[in-house]
Enzyme design. Structure first.
Site, mmCIF file in Angstrom:
data_model
loop_
_atom_site.group_PDB
_atom_site.id
_atom_site.type_symbol
_atom_site.label_atom_id
_atom_site.label_comp_id
_atom_site.label_asym_id
_atom_site.label_seq_id
_atom_site.Cartn_x
_atom_site.Cartn_y
_atom_site.Cartn_z
ATOM 1 C CG ASP A 13 -0.149 -0.019 2.509
ATOM 2 O OD1 ASP A 13 1.104 -0.059 2.451
ATOM 3 O OD2 ASP A 13 -0.775 0.023 3.579
ATOM 4 C CB CYS A 16 5.574 -2.273 1.894
ATOM 5 S SG CYS A 16 6.698 -1.637 0.641
ATOM 6 C CG HIS A 120 6.292 -5.253 -1.254
ATOM 7 N ND1 HIS A 120 5.265 -4.430 -0.847
ATOM 8 C CD2 HIS A 120 6.281 -6.307 -0.399
ATOM 9 C CE1 HIS A 120 4.663 -4.986 0.204
ATOM 10 N NE2 HIS A 120 5.274 -6.118 0.487
ATOM 11 C CG HIS A 201 -1.270 10.044 -14.972
ATOM 12 N ND1 HIS A 201 -1.351 9.782 -16.318
ATOM 13 C CD2 HIS A 201 -2.159 11.058 -14.740
ATOM 14 C CE1 HIS A 201 -2.233 10.613 -16.872
ATOM 15 N NE2 HIS A 201 -2.724 11.389 -15.939
#
Length: 208
Positions: A13, A16, A120, A201
């Site tokens: 999310d 991490c 991650h 973005h």
């Protein structure tokens, strides 16, 4: 020493790193907001050390940026959290098998371990047995006189090597991404960052 080193998965999310640190330090995967505050306060308190050259943005900008739950942490944040907890943080990189050790120069007496797949962070823990509940995890390890954590270190490295053999990492220089907003196809972290800066973005999906 009985047991096995296991990877405890932290939700993806954008927080991490913070939640992985929260887990290995405090057995708490919900510490991101609190640890972001710690980092912002540390950086704000020492604008000489944490200057624009070091942070890549002004001290004030960085403090606002790191409090945003969408922003990712990395080396700067790990070094500050190592200092905050007074423990070494070992971050194993699956792709390169490298271990970056934060807080090493402070000769802390304890160490925790994270594993990184290119995008991650997850937590590493010593479990009494494969499949044992997380409450039995040991995540803090004493550092020996030789500055290692003994057999645990080999077990951790074996787990990282195994993940590397399975290619369970993201090659951030060459992976292909699609922008979730405008569907543009991008290659590598560099293009993704440039696209994000140009368009605002930030919702990317990896695709093969």
């Amino acid at each position: 020493m009985e047991g096995t080193v296991v990877r405890r998965v932290i939700p993806s999310d954008n927080s991490c790193l913070f939640n992985a640190v929260g887990y290995v330090m405090d057995h708490d995967k919900q510490k991101a907001a609190e640890l972001r505050q710690v980092i912002a306060a540390t950086v704000a308190s020492d604008p000489v050390k944490y200057n624009e050259a070091f942070l890549g943005k002004s001290n004030e900008e960085y403090c606002t940026w790191i409090l945003d739950p969408e922003k990712w942490g990395g080396a700067i944040e790990l070094s500050i959290l190592s200092q905050y907890y007074g423990r070494e943080i070992a971050a194993y990189d699956i792709q390169t098998l490298r271990c970056d050790l934060y807080g090493q120069e402070k000769k802390y007496q304890e160490r925790v371990m994270l594993i990184y797949d290119g995008l991650h962070y997850d937590a590493l823990a010593m479990s009494p047995a494969e499949g044992a509940p997380e409450e039995f995890d040991q995540t803090i390890f004493p550092v020996n006189k030789d500055r290692t954590i003994g057999a645990v270190e080999n077990l951790a490295l074996n787990l990282v090597k195994d993940a590397n053999r399975k290619r369970s990492y993201t090659d951030t220089a060459n992976f292909t991404l699609r922008c979730g907003v405008c569907q543009a196809g991008l290659i590598g972290q560099k293009e993704a960052v440039e696209h994000a800066q140009a368009t605002g973005h930030v919702n990317f999906q990896e695709y093969r």
